[in-house]
Write a protein that holds these residues in place. Structure first.
Motif, short mmCIF file in Angstrom:
data_model
loop_
_atom_site.label_atom_id
_atom_site.label_comp_id
_atom_site.label_asym_id
_atom_site.label_seq_id
_atom_site.Cartn_x
_atom_site.Cartn_y
_atom_site.Cartn_z
N ASN A 99 97.97 55.94 96.78
CA ASN A 99 97.89 55.89 98.24
C ASN A 99 98.81 54.84 98.84
OD1 ASN A 99 96.41 56.64 100.80
ND2 ASN A 99 95.94 54.46 100.73
N ASP A 100 98.87 53.67 98.22
CA ASP A 100 99.61 52.56 98.82
C ASP A 100 101.09 52.58 98.48
OD1 ASP A 100 97.14 51.80 99.72
OD2 ASP A 100 96.88 50.15 98.28
N ALA A 105 89.81 54.02 90.76
CA ALA A 105 90.09 53.14 91.89
C ALA A 105 91.54 52.64 91.83
CB ALA A 105 89.12 51.96 91.88
N VAL A 106 91.98 52.23 90.64
CA VAL A 106 93.35 51.77 90.47
C VAL A 106 94.34 52.90 90.71
CG1 VAL A 106 95.03 50.90 88.80
CG2 VAL A 106 92.75 49.87 88.92
N ASP A 147 90.57 54.51 85.29
CA ASP A 147 90.12 53.74 86.45
C ASP A 147 90.60 54.43 87.72
OD1 ASP A 147 89.56 51.87 88.44
OD2 ASP A 147 89.93 50.16 87.09
N ARG A 163 103.01 50.87 87.05
CA ARG A 163 102.47 49.63 87.61
C ARG A 163 101.36 49.06 86.74
NH1 ARG A 163 103.37 47.64 92.85
NH2 ARG A 163 105.48 48.24 93.46
N GLN A 164 100.56 49.93 86.13
CA GLN A 164 99.50 49.44 85.24
C GLN A 164 100.10 48.80 83.99
OE1 GLN A 164 95.68 51.72 84.95
NE2 GLN A 164 96.91 53.35 85.91
N THR A 202 94.02 55.73 92.42
CA THR A 202 94.11 56.18 93.81
C THR A 202 94.69 55.10 94.72
OG1 THR A 202 91.77 55.58 94.13
CG2 THR A 202 92.27 57.89 93.63
N ALA A 203 94.44 53.83 94.41
CA ALA A 203 95.03 52.76 95.21
C ALA A 203 96.55 52.77 95.09
CB ALA A 203 94.48 51.40 94.79
N LEU A 204 97.05 52.87 93.87
CA LEU A 204 98.49 52.91 93.65
C LEU A 204 99.10 54.16 94.27
CD1 LEU A 204 98.62 51.67 89.95
CD2 LEU A 204 99.51 50.46 91.95
N VAL A 236 101.77 55.31 89.25
CA VAL A 236 100.39 55.01 88.86
C VAL A 236 100.26 54.54 87.42
CG1 VAL A 236 99.33 56.54 90.57
CG2 VAL A 236 99.93 57.45 88.31
#
Length: 228
Positions: free
Chosen positions: A118-119, A111-112, A109, A128-129, A114-116, A125
């Motif tokens: 980046n943020d 999106a998940v 995924d 957190r999943q 890159t969100a983790l 990465v």
């Protein structure tokens, strides 16, 4: 000699003789095949019993309702996706249907990921999943050639906190994955070539899959006998 020249000497020979180039290509290919065959044999002789024990533990976890989460970086991320595909959509084995098992690649995924990244930071990465989706008894399987990827270390630390069954595949000397001392089943491919390490790791996880399938089949047969 550069790393690339060492891998593909025929590209740097300066020869325009096609026969000589093809001879060099064949020699290079044979040498690489010999290397991986020897390495796979070494891993089997050293870790064969441990691979079988790991597969038994994975089968027991799957039988109890576990899910597998696979993860890695770069080439190891594609191996992680191969692991998930292999376990989830296995097709047939030995003439019969194999068990489809719940397996997911934490690299799939984007999106998940890159969100983790980046943020928060790329080191979380995978951890957190697992924190969001995994439960005690699930399986965490991480692949690395160096064994030093910070996001894998964080994921294995999170997996340990959650009570997951942990399986690691590393190369060289095992790196920080070996230093953790908490990975339930760690298989280190003793090589200095990333290419040979990944080829041998592919063999290891395919062996884990096949042995897990065999163990699940034995468990089912045993349950049937108990009820007879």
């Amino acid at each position: 000699m550069s790393d690339i020249e060492a891998l593909y000497p025929f590209l740097y020979s300066g020869s325009t003789d096609l026969d000589a180039v093809m001879t060099s290509v064949r020699q290079s290919t044979v040498e690489k095949v010999d290397e991986i065959v020897t390495l796979r044999r070494t891993v089997l002789e050293r870790d064969g019993e441990r691979i079988a024990a790991c597969a038994e533990a994975m089968a027991e976890a799957f039988a109890a309702g576990a899910r597998l989460f696979a993860f890695g970086n770069g080439g190891s991320s594609t191996d992680a996706q191969d692991v998930a595909t292999l376990f989830m959509n296995p097709g047939h084995m030995n003439g019969g249907a194999a068990h489809p098992l719940p397996a997911f690649a934490l690299t799939a995924d984007i999106a998940v990921v890159t969100a983790l990244a980046n943020d928060i930071g790329f080191e979380v990465v995978f951890a957190r999943q697992l924190a969001a989706s995994a439960f005690a008894g699930d399986i965490a399987l991480g692949l690395s050639t160096s064994g030093n990827s910070r996001n894998l270390i964080a994921a294995f630390e999170e997996a340990e906190r959650r009570g997951m069954l942990t399986v690691g595949l590393a190369g060289y000397g095992g790196g920080q994955m070996a230093e953790l001392g908490t990975i339930d089943h760690l298989f280190v491919v003793p090589a200095a070539s990333v290419h040979r390490i990944q080829e041998a790791q592919t063999t290891v996880y395919h062996a884990l899959w096949e042995l897990t399938q065999q163990a699940l089949t034995r468990m089912e047969a045993g349950d049937g006998d108990d009820g007879a």
